[in-house]
Design a protein around this motif. Sequence first.
Motif, PDB file in Angstrom:
ATOM      1  N   LYS A 402      -1.209  -2.896 -20.393  1.00 22.45           N
ATOM      2  CA  LYS A 402      -0.383  -2.961 -21.605  1.00 22.45           C
ATOM      3  C   LYS A 402      -1.215  -2.330 -22.706  1.00 22.45           C
ATOM      4  CE  LYS A 402       2.139  -6.229 -24.507  1.00 22.45           C
ATOM      5  NZ  LYS A 402       2.649  -7.599 -24.619  1.00 22.45           N
ATOM      6  N   LYS A 408       3.711  -0.241 -22.133  1.00 27.01           N
ATOM      7  CA  LYS A 408       2.864  -0.600 -20.995  1.00 27.01           C
ATOM      8  C   LYS A 408       3.141   0.336 -19.823  1.00 27.01           C
ATOM      9  CE  LYS A 408       5.821  -4.596 -20.191  1.00 27.01           C
ATOM     10  NZ  LYS A 408       5.849  -6.047 -20.209  1.00 27.01           N
ATOM     11  N   ASP A 440       4.999   4.358 -13.873  1.00 21.90           N
ATOM     12  CA  ASP A 440       6.079   3.469 -14.313  1.00 21.90           C
ATOM     13  C   ASP A 440       5.769   3.087 -15.770  1.00 21.90           C
ATOM     14  OD1 ASP A 440       7.766   1.371 -14.869  1.00 21.90           O
ATOM     15  OD2 ASP A 440       7.296   0.197 -13.086  1.00 21.90           O
ATOM     16  N   THR A 442       7.029   1.698 -19.616  1.00 21.03           N
ATOM     17  CA  THR A 442       8.036   0.897 -20.314  1.00 21.03           C
ATOM     18  C   THR A 442       7.742   0.902 -21.804  1.00 21.03           C
ATOM     19  OG1 THR A 442       8.238  -0.555 -18.394  1.00 21.03           O
ATOM     20  CG2 THR A 442       9.092  -1.404 -20.467  1.00 21.03           C
ATOM     21  N   LYS A 444       9.171  -0.685 -25.418  1.00 19.48           N
ATOM     22  CA  LYS A 444      10.061  -1.676 -26.032  1.00 19.48           C
ATOM     23  C   LYS A 444      10.476  -1.160 -27.406  1.00 19.48           C
ATOM     24  CE  LYS A 444       9.925  -6.706 -26.454  1.00 19.48           C
ATOM     25  NZ  LYS A 444       9.075  -7.873 -26.201  1.00 19.48           N
ATOM     26  N   SER A 447      13.132  -6.021 -30.235  1.00 21.08           N
ATOM     27  CA  SER A 447      13.160  -7.249 -29.429  1.00 21.08           C
ATOM     28  C   SER A 447      14.318  -7.262 -28.431  1.00 21.08           C
ATOM     29  CB  SER A 447      13.237  -8.471 -30.342  1.00 21.08           C
ATOM     30  OG  SER A 447      14.407  -8.390 -31.127  1.00 21.08           O
ATOM     31  N   SER A 450      14.957  -1.862 -24.687  1.00 22.37           N
ATOM     32  CA  SER A 450      13.760  -1.229 -24.111  1.00 22.37           C
ATOM     33  C   SER A 450      14.195  -0.097 -23.195  1.00 22.37           C
ATOM     34  CB  SER A 450      12.920  -2.247 -23.342  1.00 22.37           C
ATOM     35  OG  SER A 450      13.625  -2.693 -22.208  1.00 22.37           O
ATOM     36  N   SER A 452      12.766   2.134 -19.758  1.00 19.21           N
ATOM     37  CA  SER A 452      11.757   2.259 -18.702  1.00 19.21           C
ATOM     38  C   SER A 452      11.986   3.569 -17.969  1.00 19.21           C
ATOM     39  CB  SER A 452      11.884   1.127 -17.684  1.00 19.21           C
ATOM     40  OG  SER A 452      11.707  -0.112 -18.304  1.00 19.21           O
ATOM     41  N   ASN A 475      17.606  -0.967 -21.195  1.00 16.60           N
ATOM     42  CA  ASN A 475      17.957  -2.385 -21.206  1.00 16.60           C
ATOM     43  C   ASN A 475      18.401  -2.817 -22.588  1.00 16.60           C
ATOM     44  OD1 ASN A 475      17.207  -2.898 -18.474  1.00 16.60           O
ATOM     45  ND2 ASN A 475      15.061  -2.899 -19.115  1.00 16.60           N
ATOM     46  N   ALA A 476      19.529  -3.506 -22.624  1.00 12.32           N
ATOM     47  CA  ALA A 476      20.033  -4.102 -23.864  1.00 12.32           C
ATOM     48  C   ALA A 476      20.361  -5.555 -23.522  1.00 12.32           C
ATOM     49  CB  ALA A 476      21.272  -3.348 -24.323  1.00 12.32           C
TER      50      ALA A 476
ATOM     51  N   MET B 148      14.878  -8.438 -17.694  1.00 11.80           N
ATOM     52  CA  MET B 148      14.849  -7.221 -18.511  1.00 11.80           C
ATOM     53  C   MET B 148      13.864  -7.460 -19.640  1.00 11.80           C
ATOM     54  SD  MET B 148      18.790  -5.918 -18.536  1.00 11.80           S
ATOM     55  CE  MET B 148      19.688  -7.443 -18.532  1.00 11.80           C
ATOM     56  N   GLU B 149      13.213  -6.383 -20.044  1.00 15.87           N
ATOM     57  CA  GLU B 149      12.192  -6.468 -21.084  1.00 15.87           C
ATOM     58  C   GLU B 149      12.735  -7.237 -22.289  1.00 15.87           C
ATOM     59  OE1 GLU B 149       8.330  -5.736 -21.664  1.00 15.87           O
ATOM     60  OE2 GLU B 149       9.437  -4.865 -19.995  1.00 15.87           O
TER      61      GLU B 149
END
Lengths: 549, 167
Positions: A402, A408, A440, A442, A444, A447, A450, A452, A475-476, B148-149
């Motif tokens: 990270k 990360k 890989d 990721t 963010k 909050s 994100s 990936s 991602n949501a 998920m993150e």
Amino acid sequence: MIKITVKVLPLLMMCASLQLRAQEGRVTGNFQGDFQYYISDTTINAVSPDERLLMNSYANFTYHKGNFSAGLRYEGYLNTLAGFPGEVCRNDGVGIPHRWARFSKNGLEITAGNFYEQFGNGLSLRTYEEKNLGIDNSLDGVRVKYNPVFGLNITGLVGKQRYYFDYGPGIVRGFDAEIGINDVIKPLMDKMLRIRLGGSFVSKYQDDNDPVYVLPENVATTAARLNVNYKLFNLETEYAYKINDPSQDNNYIYKPGQAFLATSTYSQSGLGILLSTKWVDNMSFRSDRNAVLTDLNINLLPEITKNHVYTLAAYYPYATQPAGEWGIQAEIFYKFKRKTTLGGTYGTQIALNYARVHNIDKTQVSDTIPLNAMGTDGYKTQFFSVGEELYFEDINVEVSKKWTKKFKSVLTYQHLTLDNNILLQSEYHGMIKAHIGIADLTYKLNSDYSISTELQGMFTDQDKGNWALGLIEINAPNVFFTIMDNWNYGNPEKDQRIHYFTLGMGYVKGGSRIQLSYGKQRQGVMCVGGVCRMVPASNGVMLSMSSTF
Amino acid sequence: MKHVFFAVVLGLFFSVNLIQAQSFSNVQLKTLERQTVQSGDVIQNDEGPVLLCFWATWCKPCIKELNAYNELYPDWEEETGVKIILISTDNARSMHRVAPFVNGKGWEFDVYIDANSDLKRAMNVVNIPHTFLLNSEGEVVWQHTSYMEGDEAEVYEQIQAITVNNE
């Protein structure tokens, strides 16, 4: 076999939607449904079945009340998804092939109906389910577990194995006992050296109706295991022996089988070390001597190679060779602490893994009898002999870090060597050597959101040549979107340099998940937990739903 | 007939979301030292709630999830008394990796091995990662599948909610 018609289903649904609960009991369960609409695609030899749409689905319902519980599983295959075992009409249809009742009190547990069980590491017995592979070899019969004092566990069982919506022809009987020496002998309770002993006996019965050979109708496997624990060190071993068991797997030879497994670990906070070895000789054990593939296995011979999670790292998975193999594995996990040169602000995790598998030495039983000739003793071998033929070698390193609060990464390098004449991952003949690199990453965004990405490459001069894979996942809250391209850009045949595009999205809420995807799936081997099946090439729309309640 | 079946299945799927409250089931687990224990005896916390996480060493999102929890665990523990308990569903192939894996990651959780998925089945888990939040009576008050993150924020909200309710 118990079969129901779809007319029963509304009743099951009603049970759930009305939140059926008996006054003092309660009902829990889950549901899983996988649907695929197939599209013919000549570029990847994907065939659309006559039905166009296929489905596998499962629903478990369990009733609990005090010391009593009972459950059933509805299963529907209309018709079975392509590539699953039993798809040639053997598994099609709907029914309740799994039902059970259990009572437990004062250390005694009695189960009647279908159950899953594992003795030790599974060398003598392991029945289990793996829906993603279409495997369910549960036993239908009676099982008694007894725990008279803390540290002593006894299990006895008798049953017939499930074979899709039917039963295998054999009867399985088993007994297992395990004792923690330090738990039952009070003066040893506080000692740092802790010893645990276990043993099992499993026997199968199957009629001998062979017109040529006299076959053993009762075949027994015995296993013993030892676990030694001293402070941070742990050693676990198991040895299993099976009497002669001529079968389709071993070309009907009369040689007994053996298996040995040993694993030692040392671990403390920030450091873990694992060393393991395995030796297998003619140890396939099924409740039908004529069964093949993943059908009716009584035992499990676990691989001691790493179970990779990234698509290209898992492209050439290893599968145990029950006819004979020797293997070793070494693995080190280390965490560089925070606020050190290599650890940085958040620490850095590193994992090094090495695995190697060979054949075992086999010699002819006499000059006139070829190796493994049907109806003979097959071959001779020495315990723990190691042959010169390399089946599989995997060396890999993974670094997880990270960097900041928002970013990360996981970086992986792997070098693989495998003998495809043995492992049969594709039509290619000979040794395959491959280098694989994976990043890989990721990030963010805030909050709630994100992104990936996975960048993967596999470089090989053999088989289908080089592959590249790119994946983006957004991602949501409760929702995700994915786009992936798996490109066989180095295929020696230029017209086979195909992009396997996939688009997907999903919604997750509590214990429920729904995912919709569209795209091409390459032909290959899919493995879960060390067991594999061939997946045919396909193109189409896939809908998956699951819920726990 | 096929359409009737699909309609029924879809109805079932959406209706089950209404169902809550699943109590904890009691089956045999192994400790990292291979001692056999009853899940009911070890999955408990006198100080507050339990976050029960089903995972495996080969499950990529599980590892991301548990790395995230591990960073926040000291604060969560201090503020709510929550105990995080991991249930490894690694089978005979990879269950030996669990102890060195967990220690190598520096995770500070209690860990048990469910080598033949008995507890996973008893808790009706379909896919991992799957996380249950148990109150101090051992009742499931919330659950979540997949990771998920950023999901850890919702997990903490749920832990806080039952901690406040208990107070």
